[in-house]
Design an enzyme around this catalytic site. Structure first.
Site, PDB file in Angstrom:
ATOM      1  N   ASN A  11      -0.807  -3.014  -9.037  1.00 42.67           N
ATOM      2  CA  ASN A  11       0.421  -2.224  -9.055  1.00 42.67           C
ATOM      3  C   ASN A  11       1.588  -3.173  -9.289  1.00 42.67           C
ATOM      4  O   ASN A  11       2.017  -3.885  -8.385  1.00 42.67           O
ATOM      5  CB  ASN A  11       0.579  -1.494  -7.709  1.00 42.67           C
ATOM      6  N   TRP A  12       2.097  -3.182 -10.517  1.00 42.42           N
ATOM      7  CA  TRP A  12       3.174  -4.112 -10.870  1.00 42.42           C
ATOM      8  C   TRP A  12       4.517  -3.701 -10.272  1.00 42.42           C
ATOM      9  O   TRP A  12       5.459  -4.477 -10.283  1.00 42.42           O
ATOM     10  CB  TRP A  12       3.306  -4.202 -12.384  1.00 42.42           C
ATOM     11  N   LYS A  13       4.601  -2.463  -9.789  1.00 43.72           N
ATOM     12  CA  LYS A  13       5.849  -1.924  -9.219  1.00 43.72           C
ATOM     13  C   LYS A  13       6.991  -2.079 -10.229  1.00 43.72           C
ATOM     14  O   LYS A  13       6.759  -1.977 -11.436  1.00 43.72           O
ATOM     15  CB  LYS A  13       6.136  -2.571  -7.873  1.00 43.72           C
ATOM     16  N   HIS A 101       2.286   6.666  -2.759  1.00 41.29           N
ATOM     17  CA  HIS A 101       2.500   5.314  -2.238  1.00 41.29           C
ATOM     18  C   HIS A 101       3.598   5.352  -1.171  1.00 41.29           C
ATOM     19  O   HIS A 101       4.531   6.147  -1.252  1.00 41.29           O
ATOM     20  CB  HIS A 101       2.914   4.375  -3.375  1.00 41.29           C
ATOM     21  N   GLU A 103       6.017   3.551  -0.653  1.00 46.24           N
ATOM     22  CA  GLU A 103       7.358   3.320  -1.185  1.00 46.24           C
ATOM     23  C   GLU A 103       7.940   4.584  -1.801  1.00 46.24           C
ATOM     24  O   GLU A 103       9.165   4.713  -1.931  1.00 46.24           O
ATOM     25  CB  GLU A 103       7.308   2.172  -2.202  1.00 46.24           C
ATOM     26  N   GLU A 171      -3.387   1.788   2.713  1.00 38.21           N
ATOM     27  CA  GLU A 171      -2.401   0.715   2.767  1.00 38.21           C
ATOM     28  C   GLU A 171      -1.559   0.854   4.026  1.00 38.21           C
ATOM     29  O   GLU A 171      -0.616   1.652   4.057  1.00 38.21           O
ATOM     30  CB  GLU A 171      -1.478   0.767   1.542  1.00 38.21           C
ATOM     31  N   GLY A 177       3.542  -6.133   1.173  1.00 39.90           N
ATOM     32  CA  GLY A 177       4.558  -7.106   0.805  1.00 39.90           C
ATOM     33  C   GLY A 177       5.054  -7.975   1.936  1.00 39.90           C
ATOM     34  O   GLY A 177       6.035  -8.701   1.775  1.00 39.90           O
ATOM     35  N   SER A 209      -0.870  -6.795   0.962  1.00 41.67           N
ATOM     36  CA  SER A 209      -0.865  -8.261   0.905  1.00 41.67           C
ATOM     37  C   SER A 209      -2.245  -8.844   0.618  1.00 41.67           C
ATOM     38  O   SER A 209      -2.624  -9.882   1.165  1.00 41.67           O
ATOM     39  CB  SER A 209      -0.300  -8.845   2.207  1.00 41.67           C
ATOM     40  N   GLY A 230      -0.586  -5.696  -4.997  1.00 40.16           N
ATOM     41  CA  GLY A 230       0.816  -5.677  -5.383  1.00 40.16           C
ATOM     42  C   GLY A 230       1.248  -6.996  -5.988  1.00 40.16           C
ATOM     43  O   GLY A 230       0.985  -7.283  -7.151  1.00 40.16           O
ATOM     44  N   GLY A 231       1.910  -7.827  -5.189  1.00 39.63           N
ATOM     45  CA  GLY A 231       2.491  -9.063  -5.701  1.00 39.63           C
ATOM     46  C   GLY A 231       1.526  -9.962  -6.439  1.00 39.63           C
ATOM     47  O   GLY A 231       1.875 -10.559  -7.479  1.00 39.63           O
TER      48      GLY A 231
END
Length: 251
Positions: A11-13, A101, A103, A171, A177, A209, A230-231
């Site tokens: 997930n590049w967000k 998600h 977010e 999640e 994150g 993470s 994610g990151g």
């Protein structure tokens, strides 16, 4: 019982312009092609920002890497300024879409009913929905983690869900994150509780993470069918290292 193929989803967000997004996609596609058939041990999925969907889709085409969206509207079209329909994602080459998600739930006020309608829209367009669920730190400390996740599943998952059109991603909100991850025991317990509420053979991913250092332990758990990353998905080497933890022989 059939073996559930592991899925590693990136997930590049809200990250990536054409130059760096294209470089990332090329790096992954080159590694995937070099790995050859059966060399990786899992399915690979990238979910770039919508502005890059068509570009990234073209770069990974033929490599075996799937393309996904990060969100969608429930409707096929209409007066919804700034929104993207499931059909638009499918038209850009997507086969998956991330929905619910945290977010979106916490940052945009999306409730279970909204997520459910989006899933139905995704299915209408032929997309597989990745339904995200997870508790906050306060909810876990209050002993409500399992009840919260059960409620999200009940409210968000349409009754006609099957393993072919739904993936669930657990999640814990407090791990996204932050560098924190749930313990292996907590992950196993929550995934088992989630599985009891899902159609047979539905894949459950863990997110929060995930990185090359912890991926092997997490992905070795029987109840974990992959990861929503994610990151670490923004770096080709890190994302590939996570994928290799699924047991492939690629290098």
């Amino acid at each position: 019982m059939a073996v559930r193929a592991k899925l590693i989803a990136g997930n590049w967000k809200m990250n990536g312009l054409r130059e760096d997004g294209s470089a990332l996609a090329r790096g992954l596609a080159q590694r995937m092609v070099a790995a050859g058939s059966g060399g990786l041990g899992c399915e690979l999925l990238v979910c770039p920002p919508a502005t890059l969907s068509a570009t990234i889709g073209g770069l990974v085409a033929g490599s075996g890497i799937a393309l996904g969206g990060q969100d969608c509207h429930a409707a096929a079209k209409g007066a919804f300024t700034g929104d993207i329909s499931p059909e638009m994602l499918a038209d850009a080459g997507c086969s998956y879409v991330i929905l619910g998600h945290s977010e979106r739930r916490h940052g945009h006020g999306e409730d279970d009913a909204t997520v459910r309608e989006k899933i139905l829209g995704a299915w209408r367009a032929g997309l597989t929905a990745i339904l995200c669920v997870g508790e906050t730190r306060a909810q876990r400390e209050a002993g409500r983690a399992f009840d919260v996740v059960a409620s999200q599943l009940s409210g968000s998952m349409p009754s006609n869900a099957v393993s072919a059109n739904l993936v669930v991603a657990y999640e814990p909100v407090w791990a996204i994150g932050t560098g924190l991850t749930a313990t292996l025991e907590d992950i196993t317990a929550m995934h088992a509780a989630i599985r009891a509420r899902l159609p047979a053979e539905t894949r459950i991913l863990y997110g929060g993470s995930v990185n090359p250092q912890n991926a092997a332990d997490i992905l070795s758990l029987t109840e974990v069918d992959g990861a929503l990353v994610g990151g670490a998905s923004l770096d080709a080497e890190s994302f590939w290292a996570i994928a290799l933890c699924c047991g492939g022989n690629a290098n």
